[in-house]
Design a protein around this motif. Structure first.
Motif, mmCIF file in Angstrom:
data_model
loop_
_atom_site.group_PDB
_atom_site.id
_atom_site.type_symbol
_atom_site.label_atom_id
_atom_site.label_comp_id
_atom_site.label_asym_id
_atom_site.label_seq_id
_atom_site.Cartn_x
_atom_site.Cartn_y
_atom_site.Cartn_z
ATOM 1 N N GLN A 1 -20.028 45.827 59.722
ATOM 2 C CA GLN A 1 -19.942 44.646 58.862
ATOM 3 C C GLN A 1 -19.114 43.545 59.525
ATOM 4 O O GLN A 1 -19.517 42.376 59.517
ATOM 5 N N SER A 2 -17.977 43.919 60.115
ATOM 6 C CA SER A 2 -17.100 42.900 60.710
ATOM 7 C C SER A 2 -17.710 42.259 61.952
ATOM 8 O O SER A 2 -17.454 41.095 62.240
ATOM 9 N N LEU A 3 -18.534 43.011 62.689
ATOM 10 C CA LEU A 3 -19.134 42.477 63.916
ATOM 11 C C LEU A 3 -20.592 42.054 63.742
ATOM 12 O O LEU A 3 -21.244 41.664 64.709
ATOM 13 N N HIS A 4 -21.098 42.154 62.493
ATOM 14 C CA HIS A 4 -22.484 41.774 62.174
ATOM 15 C C HIS A 4 -23.494 42.563 63.008
ATOM 16 O O HIS A 4 -24.401 41.998 63.625
ATOM 17 N N LEU A 5 -23.294 43.882 63.038
ATOM 18 C CA LEU A 5 -24.185 44.800 63.742
ATOM 19 C C LEU A 5 -24.666 45.860 62.773
ATOM 20 O O LEU A 5 -24.109 46.019 61.691
ATOM 21 N N SER A 6 -25.670 46.616 63.173
ATOM 22 C CA SER A 6 -26.087 47.741 62.337
ATOM 23 C C SER A 6 -25.163 48.923 62.645
ATOM 24 O O SER A 6 -24.548 48.987 63.713
ATOM 25 N N GLU A 7 -25.071 49.875 61.693
ATOM 26 C CA GLU A 7 -24.230 51.060 61.913
ATOM 27 C C GLU A 7 -24.714 51.858 63.109
ATOM 28 O O GLU A 7 -23.908 52.382 63.886
ATOM 29 N N GLY A 8 -26.019 51.940 63.285
ATOM 30 C CA GLY A 8 -26.584 52.677 64.420
ATOM 31 C C GLY A 8 -26.152 52.071 65.750
ATOM 32 O O GLY A 8 -25.800 52.794 66.688
ATOM 33 N N THR A 9 -26.148 50.741 65.818
ATOM 34 C CA THR A 9 -25.726 50.050 67.040
ATOM 35 C C THR A 9 -24.249 50.316 67.314
ATOM 36 O O THR A 9 -23.852 50.565 68.454
ATOM 37 N N VAL A 10 -23.445 50.287 66.257
ATOM 38 C CA VAL A 10 -22.009 50.575 66.406
ATOM 39 C C VAL A 10 -21.814 51.985 66.944
ATOM 40 O O VAL A 10 -21.043 52.216 67.884
ATOM 41 N N ARG A 11 -22.521 52.957 66.359
ATOM 42 C CA ARG A 11 -22.396 54.350 66.813
ATOM 43 C C ARG A 11 -22.829 54.493 68.274
ATOM 44 O O ARG A 11 -22.209 55.223 69.044
ATOM 45 N N ASN A 12 -23.874 53.774 68.668
ATOM 46 C CA ASN A 12 -24.327 53.818 70.059
ATOM 47 C C ASN A 12 -23.262 53.268 71.008
ATOM 48 O O ASN A 12 -23.001 53.848 72.069
ATOM 49 N N HIS A 13 -22.649 52.142 70.631
ATOM 50 C CA HIS A 13 -21.607 51.544 71.471
ATOM 51 C C HIS A 13 -20.384 52.456 71.550
ATOM 52 O O HIS A 13 -19.782 52.603 72.621
ATOM 53 N N LEU A 14 -20.006 53.067 70.414
ATOM 54 C CA LEU A 14 -18.867 53.990 70.414
ATOM 55 C C LEU A 14 -19.154 55.197 71.305
ATOM 56 O O LEU A 14 -18.296 55.636 72.081
ATOM 57 N N SER A 15 -20.364 55.707 71.206
ATOM 58 C CA SER A 15 -20.758 56.855 72.019
ATOM 59 C C SER A 15 -20.715 56.505 73.508
ATOM 60 O O SER A 15 -20.219 57.289 74.334
ATOM 61 N N ALA A 16 -21.194 55.323 73.856
ATOM 62 C CA ALA A 16 -21.173 54.881 75.254
ATOM 63 C C ALA A 16 -19.739 54.730 75.753
ATOM 64 O O ALA A 16 -19.411 55.144 76.871
ATOM 65 N N ALA A 17 -18.872 54.163 74.898
ATOM 66 C CA ALA A 17 -17.466 53.961 75.279
ATOM 67 C C ALA A 17 -16.758 55.298 75.468
ATOM 68 O O ALA A 17 -15.957 55.465 76.397
ATOM 69 N N ILE A 18 -17.063 56.267 74.607
ATOM 70 C CA ILE A 18 -16.474 57.603 74.736
ATOM 71 C C ILE A 18 -16.900 58.233 76.065
ATOM 72 O O ILE A 18 -16.083 58.797 76.798
ATOM 73 N N GLY A 19 -18.172 58.104 76.377
ATOM 74 C CA GLY A 19 -18.673 58.640 77.643
ATOM 75 C C GLY A 19 -18.036 57.981 78.852
ATOM 76 O O GLY A 19 -17.633 58.659 79.804
ATOM 77 N N LYS A 20 -17.904 56.660 78.816
ATOM 78 C CA LYS A 20 -17.362 55.917 79.957
ATOM 79 C C LYS A 20 -15.868 56.149 80.160
ATOM 80 O O LYS A 20 -15.364 55.991 81.279
ATOM 81 N N THR A 21 -15.156 56.480 79.081
ATOM 82 C CA THR A 21 -13.720 56.751 79.213
ATOM 83 C C THR A 21 -13.444 58.231 79.472
ATOM 84 O O THR A 21 -12.303 58.628 79.669
ATOM 85 N N GLY A 22 -14.500 59.052 79.442
ATOM 86 C CA GLY A 22 -14.339 60.477 79.706
ATOM 87 C C GLY A 22 -13.545 61.195 78.633
ATOM 88 O O GLY A 22 -12.816 62.149 78.902
ATOM 89 N N THR A 23 -13.689 60.730 77.384
ATOM 90 C CA THR A 23 -12.944 61.316 76.266
ATOM 91 C C THR A 23 -13.902 61.999 75.298
ATOM 92 O O THR A 23 -15.112 61.986 75.505
ATOM 93 N N ARG A 24 -13.335 62.601 74.223
ATOM 94 C CA ARG A 24 -14.171 63.339 73.280
ATOM 95 C C ARG A 24 -14.340 62.645 71.932
ATOM 96 O O ARG A 24 -15.295 62.903 71.220
ATOM 97 N N THR A 25 -13.379 61.806 71.573
ATOM 98 C CA THR A 25 -13.442 61.130 70.274
ATOM 99 C C THR A 25 -13.196 59.638 70.470
ATOM 100 O O THR A 25 -12.697 59.206 71.513
ATOM 101 N N ARG A 26 -13.530 58.865 69.441
ATOM 102 C CA ARG A 26 -13.300 57.428 69.576
ATOM 103 C C ARG A 26 -11.813 57.091 69.606
ATOM 104 O O ARG A 26 -11.405 56.144 70.271
#
Length: 201
Positions: free
Chosen positions: A163-188
């Motif tokens: 809501q705050s970034l004017h994106l869909s929830e699915g898009t947010v989850r995709n970006h969070l998942s990508a960020a988790i992968g790129k930082t080599g971590t397990r959770t957001r």
């Protein structure tokens, strides 16, 4: 005479920097502010030669303030002065238009010399931070991934972030998942901490 603007939210640090730099015969502090969102108006009021900006300030962070300042007044040289020597900060600051980046425990004479060199159009970078930046590399996060991760830093739900970034929830989850992968971590939460530690946020 080289005129200076100091921006730091810690009044004691700002005052100490002003006092130390004012001891130099060719340096004059003409303005001090405690918030990042006060930098541009203060520069327009006082027209300094060099702006010394802290990275972490209320209202607007120093790197964003540097980008605005560089765009509006490219003749003003920018020197980032920070407690946190994080490698990601250096790359982001240079990209924003900063000419230099030093840590606050830099000896007073070296800081004054850094101001002079930046004023002359040279680039000044803390050597240890430069080495760490080369070793760590640049941030792998996209602009949108960084925005989503920053929005998640206070524990907001995917729905609230969407809501705050004017994106869909699915898009947010995709970006969070990508960020988790790129930082080599397990959770957001871990991804946020890792990105902050490296200066990617």
């Amino acid at each position: 005479m080289i005129t200076l603007l100091l921006a730091d939210d810690q009044a004691l640090v700002r005052g100490a920097l002003a006092a130390l730099l004012s001891l130099e015969p060719d340096l004059e502090v003409v303005c001090e502010v405690g918030r990042g969102d006060e930098v541009l108006a203060a520069v327009e009021r006082t027209n300094p030669d060099v702006a010394l900006l802290d990275v972490e300030m209320p209202g607007m962070d120093g790197i964003t303030a540097a980008a605005q300042l560089h765009l509006a007044h490219p003749q003003v040289r920018i020197l980032m002065v920070t407690t946190f020597g994080r490698p990601g900060y250096l790359r982001r600051a240079i990209d924003a238009g900063a000419s230099g980046f030093v840590v606050k425990d830099t000896p007073a004479r070296e800081l004054a010399d850094a101001v002079r060199r930046v004023h002359m159009g040279l680039r000044v970078v803390d050597p240890a931070l430069a080495t760490e930046t080369l070793t760590t590399g640049t941030s792998p996060l996209t602009t949108r991934e960084r925005e989503v991760l920053a929005a998640a830093s206070d524990g907001a739900t995917a729905g609230a972030i969407a809501q705050s970034l004017h994106l869909s929830e699915g898009t947010v989850r995709n970006h969070l998942s990508a960020a988790i992968g790129k930082t080599g971590t397990r959770t957001r939460a871990e991804a946020v901490r890792a990105a902050e530690r490296l200066g990617w946020l």
